[in-house]
Enzyme design. Structure first.
Site, PDB file in Angstrom:
ATOM      1  N   HIS A  89     -13.134   3.937  -9.493  1.00 35.29           N
ATOM      2  CA  HIS A  89     -12.575   4.312  -8.184  1.00 35.29           C
ATOM      3  C   HIS A  89     -13.373   5.461  -7.552  1.00 35.29           C
ATOM      4  CE1 HIS A  89      -8.823   1.908  -8.637  1.00 35.29           C
ATOM      5  NE2 HIS A  89      -9.027   2.136  -9.922  1.00 35.29           N
TER       6      HIS A  89
ATOM      7  N   ASN B 138      -2.771  -0.436  -7.278  1.00 37.09           N
ATOM      8  CA  ASN B 138      -3.886  -1.251  -6.781  1.00 37.09           C
ATOM      9  C   ASN B 138      -3.368  -2.240  -5.747  1.00 37.09           C
ATOM     10  OD1 ASN B 138      -5.899  -0.144  -8.373  1.00 37.09           O
ATOM     11  ND2 ASN B 138      -5.842  -1.742  -9.925  1.00 37.09           N
TER      12      ASN B 138
ATOM     13  N   HIS C 134      -2.137  10.982 -11.068  1.00 37.60           N
ATOM     14  CA  HIS C 134      -1.758  10.795 -12.462  1.00 37.60           C
ATOM     15  C   HIS C 134      -0.435  10.028 -12.515  1.00 37.60           C
ATOM     16  CE1 HIS C 134      -0.855  11.255 -16.536  1.00 37.60           C
ATOM     17  NE2 HIS C 134      -0.682  12.557 -16.643  1.00 37.60           N
TER      18      HIS C 134
ATOM     19  N   TYR D 155      -5.410  10.237 -17.403  1.00 39.48           N
ATOM     20  CA  TYR D 155      -5.644  10.846 -16.084  1.00 39.48           C
ATOM     21  C   TYR D 155      -5.804  12.362 -16.135  1.00 39.48           C
ATOM     22  CZ  TYR D 155      -5.165   6.296 -13.939  1.00 39.48           C
ATOM     23  OH  TYR D 155      -5.382   4.992 -13.587  1.00 39.48           O
TER      24      TYR D 155
HETATM   25 FE1  HDE Z   1      -6.875   3.897 -13.407  1.00 40.59          FE
HETATM   26  N1  HDE Z   1      -8.098   5.497 -13.761  1.00 40.59           N
HETATM   27  N2  HDE Z   1      -6.923   3.468 -15.360  1.00 40.59           N
HETATM   28  N3  HDE Z   1      -5.815   2.191 -13.062  1.00 40.59           N
HETATM   29  N4  HDE Z   1      -6.871   4.273 -11.459  1.00 40.59           N
HETATM   30  C1  HDE Z   1      -8.578   6.308 -12.816  1.00 40.59           C
HETATM   31  O1  HDE Z   1      -8.642   8.648 -12.952  1.00 40.59           O
HETATM   32  C2  HDE Z   1      -7.308   4.292 -16.349  1.00 40.59           C
HETATM   33  C3  HDE Z   1      -5.415   1.294 -13.997  1.00 40.59           C
HETATM   34  C4  HDE Z   1      -6.147   3.619 -10.499  1.00 40.59           C
HETATM   35  O2  HDE Z   1      -7.983   7.587  -5.912  1.00 40.59           O
HETATM   36  C5  HDE Z   1      -9.297   7.489 -13.402  1.00 40.59           C
HETATM   37  O3  HDE Z   1      -8.972  10.345 -11.517  1.00 40.59           O
HETATM   38  C6  HDE Z   1      -7.027   3.723 -17.645  1.00 40.59           C
HETATM   39  C7  HDE Z   1      -4.437   0.390 -13.450  1.00 40.59           C
HETATM   40  C8  HDE Z   1      -6.441   4.176  -9.206  1.00 40.59           C
HETATM   41  O4  HDE Z   1      -8.235   9.225  -7.340  1.00 40.59           O
HETATM   42  C9  HDE Z   1      -9.092   7.319 -14.912  1.00 40.59           C
HETATM   43  C10 HDE Z   1      -6.474   2.496 -17.372  1.00 40.59           C
HETATM   44  C11 HDE Z   1      -4.275   0.780 -12.148  1.00 40.59           C
HETATM   45  C12 HDE Z   1      -7.355   5.196  -9.448  1.00 40.59           C
HETATM   46  C13 HDE Z   1      -8.339   6.026 -14.973  1.00 40.59           C
HETATM   47  C14 HDE Z   1      -6.398   2.344 -15.952  1.00 40.59           C
HETATM   48  C15 HDE Z   1      -5.145   1.897 -11.922  1.00 40.59           C
HETATM   49  C16 HDE Z   1      -7.599   5.235 -10.865  1.00 40.59           C
HETATM   50  C17 HDE Z   1     -10.715   7.658 -12.937  1.00 40.59           C
HETATM   51  C18 HDE Z   1      -6.030   1.448 -18.364  1.00 40.59           C
HETATM   52  C19 HDE Z   1      -3.375   0.144 -11.092  1.00 40.59           C
HETATM   53  C20 HDE Z   1      -8.011   6.085  -8.425  1.00 40.59           C
HETATM   54  C21 HDE Z   1     -10.729   8.885 -12.069  1.00 40.59           C
HETATM   55  C22 HDE Z   1      -5.013   1.851 -19.202  1.00 40.59           C
HETATM   56  C23 HDE Z   1      -1.978   0.302 -11.391  1.00 40.59           C
HETATM   57  C24 HDE Z   1      -7.177   7.277  -8.101  1.00 40.59           C
HETATM   58  C25 HDE Z   1      -9.391   9.385 -12.116  1.00 40.59           C
HETATM   59  C26 HDE Z   1      -7.852   8.102  -7.025  1.00 40.59           C
HETATM   60  C27 HDE Z   1      -8.431   6.157 -11.497  1.00 40.59           C
HETATM   61  C28 HDE Z   1      -7.930   5.510 -16.139  1.00 40.59           C
HETATM   62  C29 HDE Z   1      -5.919   1.171 -15.325  1.00 40.59           C
HETATM   63  C30 HDE Z   1      -5.231   2.531 -10.651  1.00 40.59           C
HETATM   64  C31 HDE Z   1     -10.350   7.346 -15.740  1.00 40.59           C
HETATM   65  C32 HDE Z   1      -7.320   4.357 -18.973  1.00 40.59           C
HETATM   66  C33 HDE Z   1      -3.713  -0.725 -14.184  1.00 40.59           C
HETATM   67  C34 HDE Z   1      -5.873   3.730  -7.871  1.00 40.59           C
HETATM   68  O5  HDE Z   1      -8.314   8.350 -15.437  1.00 40.59           O
END
Ligand code: HDE
Length: 682
Positions: free
Chosen positions: A76, A149, A340, A363
């Site tokens: 993202h 999402n 988060h 997060y």
């Molecule tokens: Fe994320 N995801 N994600 N994700 N995600 C991040 O956090 C993660 C997942 C989502 O505009 C990271 O600050 C893991 C699902 C959005 O700042 C990180 C898993 C969904 C955004 C991270 C998922 C999301 C992130 C990267 C699997 C939809 C952007 C930078 C367990 C429900 C937020 C950050 C923004 C961002 C981890 C799966 C949505 C690395 C470990 C499912 C919208 O922490």
């Protein structure tokens, strides 16, 4: 220049003027407050001599510049944000004690960041990808982050696989390609060997993954959360955002061309609509399942690769979010915002979805490395609007100057303050779910059905949507180099549809898989975008006008467009003023060089009496491209001759009566795309 663009320009000028007034008496200083007398020359030993170490101003300025970037988000990375407000329509007290969902008179400030997932920060907006839709609600009980999402399910079921998924979809490590694309070997190798991804892949191959606008896409919390009410009773809940303008996509050829013509297409669209006062709006919906009905469905409510079909579990619309203010500074807000899923308020709790559980760790961890320490909650965009106090102290970039002697709990020296709050006082109490089990690295058998909902999605698509999915698979797998991976993927999706894989196999030259389609006949009409809200509101119409245009008629037609909320923009050979009959004039917004057919929702060709061959060719090209993307095309006056080839085609309006033309063309614009053309022309 069109009125909207004029207004946009005026606003910009006003802001600049305000800036000038505010900064009138301000001198340039160093970060220590020392007034700087010269900012154009470094301090040298003689005008042709070496720069001196002593030049503290140069060193401070350059050091700051050298450290201007922070690590981009691992996923993202490319995002764009806006501020707004949320209001609930009716109290949700029956289900949740969350204050911001209890009182319709309360307006809760929000901050939303939209993003693509795979590309780096400098990639382009219209990549085929899921879109992040992350909302921070600044409530009086603390921040609630709904980090969702635009697709309601995810590729994997357990967070431990997330690094593998992301490594597979990101640019391949040996050569760093491709940028912001899943059309490459490692992604599809991952898919074929992690078949729980089947359902989400169907979504990413559909037009949902190439939204027309961030204002025209749904949002989903994905996981099952819990609502908990005052009595401590819990319900399972899934969150939805429904855009008021409906859910609309681009076509793939168009999306790829936009990437080059305007890589900032989505952010510009969001930014400009907010500046113009056309505020993006989304309704918040919830699906609720009683705890006692946990096992009533043919999906496991804890499985993040499953949605709850709206026809089985209706979406209750409970409130509305309006985005009404652009960020002032992209770095300070869009880059530094830290979401988060674990930021919750009383009344909202978690389920045991293993993907959600893993996210609850990830997060905070990521923000610490991205934002350089544990104090990211002090950055203005992350700060709660309600007071916060605790005994956490110090660390990198600490802003707060904590006073006093005591920074521990419990204490007597400070009367045991700050003290924990009871539930009645608003203290967060975790839902007391009874949990017992063996320590085990395994997944429930109820998570093993990977294909029913992939098929549910396919069954729910219109013919045109199915066609786009077949083409998307053919494109993506056509870019894969490994024959083995191509064949594995085709074999895998044979379980979903033999129609799909037969066509894809033929297109990419691998063997047609034999049989294999699972027996699942349900469909969910809500999954198709075909029946979404259709309106001409905020649609961009490229109006191709030359000198000598029909003044009265064209001015009238443009007025009619605007009355319907559509946004006409004038395109011609050169910038400046066009002269029409009856002393009417039009200011040109774009030239044929700076605009392109793919950047508009519809093309209206006016032409003019004094145009040349080059103009004629450009006008034709604009219409031809719009036609191939199923967009409405209109022509009046001299314009009709320029695109005569398209006369009587579907979605093409040519009328002599200006009122009839305006009405019919607006209807054609509101219909968005004229897919029947495809059925006639293929
Ligand atoms: Fe994320 N995801 N994600 N994700 N995600 C991040 O956090 C993660 C997942 C989502 O505009 C990271 O600050 C893991 C699902 C959005 O700042 C990180 C898993 C969904 C955004 C991270 C998922 C999301 C992130 C990267 C699997 C939809 C952007 C930078 C367990 C429900 C937020 C950050 C923004 C961002 C981890 C799966 C949505 C690395 C470990 C499912 C919208 O922490």
């Amino acid at each position: 220049m069109s009125d909207d663009r004029k207004e946009f320009q005026n606003k910009k000028d006003e802001q600049l003027e305000q800036h000038r007034v505010d900064d009138k008496d301000k001198h340039l200083t160093t970060n220590q407050g020392l007034k700087v007398s010269n900012d154009e020359h470094s301090l040298k030993a003689g005008v042709r001599g070496p720069t001196l170490m002593e030049d503290f101003h140069f060193r401070e300025k350059m050091t700051h510049f050298d450290h201007e970037r922070i690590p981009e988000r691992i996923v993202h990375a490319r995002g764009f944000s806006a501020h707004g407000e949320f209001e609930v329509y009716e109290s949700m007290k029956e289900y949740t004690k969350a204050n911001f969902l209890a009182d319709p008179s309360v307006k809760t400030p929000v901050f939303v960041r939209f993003s693509t997932v795979a590309g780096s920060k400098g990639s382009f907006d219209t990549a085929r990808d899921a879109r992040g839709f992350a909302t921070k609600f600044y409530t009086q009980e603390g921040n609630f982050d709904l980090v969702g999402n635009n697709i309601p399910v995810f590729f994997i079921q357990d967070a431990v696989k997330f690094p593998d998924l992301v490594h597979a979809v990101k640019a391949e490590p040996h050569h760093g390609m491709p940028q912001a694309a899943s059309a490459h070997d490692t992604f599809w190798d991952f898919v074929a060997n992690n078949q729980e991804s089947a359902h989400m892949v169907m979504w990413t191959m559909s037009d949902r993954a190439i939204p027309r606008s961030l204002r025209m896409m749904e949002g989903f919390g994905v996981h099952t959360f819990r609502f908990v009410n005052e009595e401590g009773k819990a319900h399972f809940v899934k969150f939805h955002w429904k855009p008021i303008l409906g859910t609309h996509g681009l076509v793939w050829d168009e999306a790829q061309k936009i990437s080059g013509k305007n890589p900032d297409f989505h952010r510009a669209d969001l930014y400009e609509s907010i500046e113009n006062g056309d505020y993006p709006e989304y309704e918040l919906g919830v699906q609720i399942i009683a705890e006692e009905d946990e096992f009533k469905y043919d999906f496991d409510v804890l499985d993040p690769t499953k949605l709850w079909p709206e026809e089985e579990v209706p979406v209750k619309i409970i409130g509305k979010m309006t985005l009404n203010r652009n960020v002032d500074n992209v770095f300070a807000e869009n880059e530094q915002v830290a979401f988060h899923p674990g930021h919750v308020v009383p009344g909202i709790d978690f389920s045991n979805d293993p993907l959600l559980q893993g996210r609850l760790f990830s997060y905070t961890d990521t923000q610490i490395s991205r934002l350089g320490g544990p104090n990211f909650h002090e950055i203005p965009v992350n700060k709660p609007v309600c007071p916060f106090h605790n005994n956490q102290r110090d660390g990198m970039h600490r802003q707060t100057i904590n006073t006093g002697q005591v920074s521990y709990h419990k204490n007597s020296l400070a009367d045991n303050t700050p003290s924990p709050a009871s539930e009645e006082e608003g203290g967060y109490k975790h839902y007391q779910e009874k949990v017992e089990g063996h320590k085990i690295r395994a997944r429930s058998e109820s998570f093993e059905d990977f294909f029913s909902q992939a098929k549910l999605f396919w069954n729910s698509m219109s013919e045109v949507e199915k066609d786009h999915i077949k083409k998307a698979f053919s494109f993506e797998l056509g870019k894969v180099e490994s024959k083995s991976v191509q064949q594995q993927v085709v074999n895998m999706f044979a379980k979903v549809s033999s129609e799909l894989v037969t066509e894809v196999a033929d297109n990419i030259g691998v063997d047609r898989p034999e049989g294999g389609e699972i027996d699942y006949t349900k469909s969910s009409p809500a999954l198709s975008m075909e029946k979404t809200t259709k309106t001409a509101k905020s649609r961009k119409i490229g109006v191709i006008v030359g000198d000598g245009f029909n003044g009265v008629d064209v001015t009238h037609i443009l007025r009619e467009f605007k009355a319907e909320g559509a946004m006409p923009e004038i395109i011609s050979s050169k910038l400046g003023t066009l002269n029409g009959s009856d002393d009417k004039t039009l200011e040109v917004d774009h030239t044929f060089l700076t605009a392109d057919s793919v950047l508009f929702d519809a093309i209206y060709v006016v032409g003019g009496k004094n145009i040349d061959k080059e103009f004629e060719q450009h006008a034709y090209n604009f219409a031809e491209e719009a036609f191939s993307h199923f967009k409405p095309i209109g022509a009046t006056h001299e314009g009709k001759e320029l695109i005569e080839t398209y006369k009587d085609q579907i979605g093409v309006v040519m009328e002599d009566d200006v009122n009839v033309f305006a009405d019919k063309f607006i209807d054609a614009v509101a219909a968005h795309r004229h897919w029947k053309r495809q059925l006639v022309n293929v």
